[in-house]
Design a protein around this motif. Structure first.
Motif, mmCIF file in Angstrom:
data_model
loop_
_atom_site.group_PDB
_atom_site.id
_atom_site.type_symbol
_atom_site.label_atom_id
_atom_site.label_comp_id
_atom_site.label_asym_id
_atom_site.label_seq_id
_atom_site.Cartn_x
_atom_site.Cartn_y
_atom_site.Cartn_z
ATOM 1 N N ALA A 160 0.869 -1.176 0.000
ATOM 2 C CA ALA A 160 0.000 0.000 0.000
ATOM 3 C C ALA A 160 0.903 1.221 0.000
ATOM 4 C CB ALA A 160 -0.915 0.001 1.218
ATOM 5 N N LEU A 161 0.457 2.251 -0.692
ATOM 6 C CA LEU A 161 1.254 3.475 -0.790
ATOM 7 C C LEU A 161 0.636 4.552 0.091
ATOM 8 C CD1 LEU A 161 1.936 3.485 -4.639
ATOM 9 C CD2 LEU A 161 3.292 2.461 -2.795
ATOM 10 N N ASP A 172 -2.673 9.507 -3.803
ATOM 11 C CA ASP A 172 -3.991 10.071 -4.100
ATOM 12 C C ASP A 172 -4.831 9.199 -5.038
ATOM 13 O OD1 ASP A 172 -2.571 10.460 -6.420
ATOM 14 O OD2 ASP A 172 -3.039 12.585 -6.617
ATOM 15 N N GLY A 173 -4.470 7.944 -5.183
ATOM 16 C CA GLY A 173 -5.230 7.049 -6.054
ATOM 17 C C GLY A 173 -5.514 5.733 -5.360
ATOM 18 N N LYS A 174 -5.964 4.761 -6.148
ATOM 19 C CA LYS A 174 -6.366 3.465 -5.612
ATOM 20 C C LYS A 174 -5.248 2.726 -4.888
ATOM 21 C CE LYS A 174 -9.972 2.498 -9.014
ATOM 22 N NZ LYS A 174 -10.401 1.557 -10.079
ATOM 23 N N CYS A 175 -4.025 2.993 -5.253
ATOM 24 C CA CYS A 175 -2.896 2.262 -4.656
ATOM 25 C C CYS A 175 -2.639 2.639 -3.196
ATOM 26 C CB CYS A 175 -1.635 2.434 -5.493
ATOM 27 S SG CYS A 175 -1.750 1.620 -7.092
ATOM 28 N N LYS A 176 -3.437 3.573 -2.658
ATOM 29 C CA LYS A 176 -3.332 3.841 -1.227
ATOM 30 C C LYS A 176 -3.931 2.682 -0.434
ATOM 31 C CE LYS A 176 -7.690 6.380 -0.981
ATOM 32 N NZ LYS A 176 -8.301 7.685 -0.865
ATOM 33 N N ASN A 177 -4.745 1.865 -1.090
ATOM 34 C CA ASN A 177 -5.347 0.695 -0.458
ATOM 35 C C ASN A 177 -4.406 -0.504 -0.565
ATOM 36 O OD1 ASN A 177 -7.965 1.961 0.040
ATOM 37 N ND2 ASN A 177 -8.169 1.933 -2.179
#
Length: 150
Positions: A17-18, A22-27
Protein backbone atom coordinates in the motif's frame (compact mmCIF):
# COMPACT_ATOMS: atom_id res chain seq x y z
CA UNK A 1 37.71 -12.90 -23.15
CA UNK A 2 34.36 -11.50 -24.26
CA UNK A 3 31.84 -10.18 -21.76
CA UNK A 4 28.48 -11.96 -21.90
CA UNK A 5 25.19 -10.93 -20.33
CA UNK A 6 22.82 -13.55 -19.01
CA UNK A 7 19.31 -13.08 -17.67
CA UNK A 8 17.18 -15.13 -15.30
CA UNK A 9 13.50 -14.41 -14.69
CA UNK A 10 11.53 -14.84 -11.47
CA UNK A 11 7.93 -14.42 -10.34
CA UNK A 12 6.45 -13.74 -6.93
CA UNK A 13 3.27 -12.37 -5.36
CA UNK A 14 3.52 -9.35 -3.07
CA UNK A 15 1.04 -6.98 -1.49
CA UNK A 16 1.65 -3.35 -0.62
CA UNK A 17 0.00 0.00 0.00
CA UNK A 18 1.25 3.48 -0.79
CA UNK A 19 0.73 5.77 2.17
CA UNK A 20 -0.43 9.26 1.22
CA UNK A 21 -1.02 8.36 -2.42
CA UNK A 22 -3.99 10.07 -4.10
CA UNK A 23 -5.23 7.05 -6.05
CA UNK A 24 -6.37 3.46 -5.61
CA UNK A 25 -2.90 2.26 -4.66
CA UNK A 26 -3.33 3.84 -1.23
CA UNK A 27 -5.35 0.70 -0.46
CA UNK A 28 -3.70 -2.60 0.37
CA UNK A 29 -3.47 -4.62 -2.85
CA UNK A 30 -1.13 -7.05 -4.55
CA UNK A 31 0.72 -7.80 -7.76
CA UNK A 32 2.11 -10.81 -9.56
CA UNK A 33 5.59 -9.39 -9.97
CA UNK A 34 8.03 -10.53 -12.64
CA UNK A 35 11.69 -9.81 -12.00
CA UNK A 36 14.32 -10.13 -14.74
CA UNK A 37 17.90 -10.12 -13.47
CA UNK A 38 20.74 -9.52 -15.95
CA UNK A 39 24.38 -9.95 -15.00
CA UNK A 40 27.59 -9.66 -17.02
CA UNK A 41 30.90 -11.46 -16.88
CA UNK A 42 33.35 -13.55 -18.85
CA UNK A 43 32.69 -17.25 -19.35
CA UNK A 44 34.94 -19.49 -17.24
CA UNK A 45 37.92 -20.58 -19.35
CA UNK A 46 39.29 -23.29 -17.07
CA UNK A 47 38.46 -26.59 -18.81
CA UNK A 48 38.80 -28.44 -15.49
CA UNK A 49 36.09 -26.30 -13.87
CA UNK A 50 32.70 -28.02 -13.91
CA UNK A 51 31.21 -24.65 -14.86
CA UNK A 52 33.53 -24.24 -17.86
CA UNK A 53 31.95 -21.90 -20.43
CA UNK A 54 29.48 -20.32 -17.98
CA UNK A 55 29.42 -16.70 -16.84
CA UNK A 56 27.59 -17.88 -13.71
CA UNK A 57 25.61 -21.04 -13.24
CA UNK A 58 21.92 -20.16 -13.65
CA UNK A 59 21.34 -22.26 -10.51
CA UNK A 60 23.77 -20.10 -8.52
CA UNK A 61 22.09 -16.91 -9.74
CA UNK A 62 18.70 -18.41 -8.90
CA UNK A 63 19.86 -19.22 -5.35
CA UNK A 64 21.02 -15.64 -4.76
CA UNK A 65 17.85 -14.00 -6.09
CA UNK A 66 15.55 -16.46 -4.34
CA UNK A 67 17.25 -15.93 -0.99
CA UNK A 68 17.55 -12.15 -1.27
CA UNK A 69 14.24 -11.30 -2.95
CA UNK A 70 11.77 -14.03 -3.89
CA UNK A 71 11.72 -16.03 -0.66
CA UNK A 72 11.49 -12.84 1.40
CA UNK A 73 8.90 -10.93 -0.64
CA UNK A 74 6.70 -13.75 -1.98
CA UNK A 75 3.27 -13.63 -0.34
CA UNK A 76 4.36 -10.80 1.95
CA UNK A 77 2.81 -7.37 2.42
CA UNK A 78 5.22 -4.44 2.26
CA UNK A 79 4.68 -1.18 4.11
CA UNK A 80 6.75 1.94 4.68
CA UNK A 81 7.75 1.72 8.36
CA UNK A 82 7.79 5.52 8.65
CA UNK A 83 4.04 5.89 8.12
CA UNK A 84 0.89 5.07 10.09
CA UNK A 85 0.76 1.84 8.08
CA UNK A 86 3.05 0.47 10.78
CA UNK A 87 -0.07 0.03 12.96
CA UNK A 88 -1.75 -2.08 10.25
CA UNK A 89 1.49 -4.03 9.86
CA UNK A 90 1.55 -4.84 13.57
CA UNK A 91 -2.05 -6.04 13.43
CA UNK A 92 -1.37 -8.26 10.43
CA UNK A 93 1.77 -9.70 12.02
CA UNK A 94 -0.18 -10.52 15.19
CA UNK A 95 -2.60 -12.46 13.00
CA UNK A 96 0.22 -14.48 11.47
CA UNK A 97 0.73 -12.58 8.21
CA UNK A 98 4.14 -12.09 6.65
CA UNK A 99 4.85 -8.35 6.70
CA UNK A 100 7.96 -6.50 5.56
CA UNK A 101 8.61 -2.99 6.85
CA UNK A 102 10.91 -0.93 4.66
CA UNK A 103 12.26 2.61 5.01
CA UNK A 104 10.88 3.69 1.63
CA UNK A 105 7.55 4.06 -0.15
CA UNK A 106 7.07 0.53 -1.60
CA UNK A 107 6.71 1.55 -5.24
CA UNK A 108 8.18 -0.56 -8.02
CA UNK A 109 10.83 2.11 -8.47
CA UNK A 110 12.02 1.92 -4.86
CA UNK A 111 11.67 -1.85 -4.66
CA UNK A 112 13.89 -2.36 -7.71
CA UNK A 113 16.62 -0.19 -6.10
CA UNK A 114 16.35 -2.25 -2.91
CA UNK A 115 16.55 -5.50 -4.90
CA UNK A 116 19.61 -4.28 -6.80
CA UNK A 117 21.48 -3.64 -3.55
CA UNK A 118 20.50 -7.03 -2.14
CA UNK A 119 21.56 -8.93 -5.26
CA UNK A 120 24.80 -6.99 -5.87
CA UNK A 121 25.98 -7.76 -2.36
CA UNK A 122 25.84 -11.50 -3.07
CA UNK A 123 27.30 -11.76 -6.58
CA UNK A 124 30.80 -13.19 -7.09
CA UNK A 125 33.44 -10.47 -7.46
CA UNK A 126 33.88 -11.09 -11.18
CA UNK A 127 30.15 -10.82 -11.96
CA UNK A 128 28.37 -7.47 -12.20
CA UNK A 129 24.67 -6.72 -12.04
CA UNK A 130 23.70 -4.92 -15.25
CA UNK A 131 19.92 -4.46 -15.10
CA UNK A 132 16.86 -5.38 -13.12
CA UNK A 133 13.39 -5.15 -14.57
CA UNK A 134 10.53 -5.36 -12.07
CA UNK A 135 7.22 -5.78 -13.83
CA UNK A 136 4.26 -4.86 -11.63
CA UNK A 137 1.47 -5.33 -14.17
CA UNK A 138 1.26 -6.55 -17.74
CA UNK A 139 1.95 -3.02 -19.00
CA UNK A 140 3.98 -1.38 -16.20
CA UNK A 141 7.52 -1.97 -14.99
CA UNK A 142 10.51 -0.23 -13.41
CA UNK A 143 14.09 -0.78 -14.55
CA UNK A 144 17.36 -0.33 -12.73
CA UNK A 145 20.53 -0.05 -14.86
CA UNK A 146 24.03 -0.10 -13.40
CA UNK A 147 25.14 2.39 -16.08
CA UNK A 148 22.65 4.93 -14.72
CA UNK A 149 23.98 4.53 -11.19
CA UNK A 150 27.75 4.93 -11.48
Amino acid sequence: MPKIRITKQFTFETGHALYGYDGKCKNVHGHSYKLAVTVIGSPIEDTNNVKFGMVIDFGDLKKIVKEEVVDQFDHATVFNKNTPHVELAKELEQRGHHVILVDYQPTSENMVVDFAQRIKSRLPKDIDLVTLRLQETESSYAEWHQSDNL
